[in-house]
Design an enzyme around this catalytic site. Structure first.
Site, PDB file in Angstrom:
ATOM      1  N   GLU A 104     -28.541 -26.662-112.188  1.00 16.72           N
ATOM      2  CA  GLU A 104     -28.129 -27.208-113.479  1.00 16.72           C
ATOM      3  C   GLU A 104     -29.097 -26.814-114.586  1.00 16.72           C
ATOM      4  OE1 GLU A 104     -26.234 -31.015-113.711  1.00 16.72           O
ATOM      5  OE2 GLU A 104     -26.343 -31.209-111.524  1.00 16.72           O
ATOM      6  N   GLU A 117     -24.374 -31.055-103.735  1.00 18.61           N
ATOM      7  CA  GLU A 117     -24.002 -32.466-103.826  1.00 18.61           C
ATOM      8  C   GLU A 117     -22.489 -32.659-103.835  1.00 18.61           C
ATOM      9  OE1 GLU A 117     -25.325 -31.343-108.106  1.00 18.61           O
ATOM     10  OE2 GLU A 117     -25.737 -30.715-106.074  1.00 18.61           O
TER      11      GLU A 117
END
Length: 85
Positions: free
Chosen positions: A33, A53
């Site tokens: 990210e 995730e």
């Protein structure tokens, strides 16, 4: 905590100056990210990027689910977030 991380990545994304992510090795979850928030990403041959995730049913917390389709397009994002069985 997630609000602070999101704010930092928004700051990087909207800094107004080029920010370069140099990736050599694993950039998973928050590292991926962070790279997505940068202006440019340079990756070595052994770089591995991903958002593991999502396999656990957890939404990326720092805006990765919004940044990724803007960068690679919706079709490629769907393939990366929904692994084939």
């Amino acid at each position: 905590m997630a609000h602070r991380g999101h704010a930092v990545l928004d700051l990087i994304e909207n800094l107004g100056k080029p920010v370069v992510a140099c990736i050599n090795g694993f950039a998973l979850g928050g590292g991926c990210e962070l790279a997505l928030a940068c202006t440019m990403r340079l990756a070595s041959d052994n770089a591995k990027l991903g958002q593991p995730e999502v396999k656990l049913g957890i939404i990326p917390g720092y805006g990765g689910s919004q940044r990724l389709p803007r960068l690679v397009g919706k079709g490629l994002r769907c393939r990366s977030c929904w692994p084939e069985k």
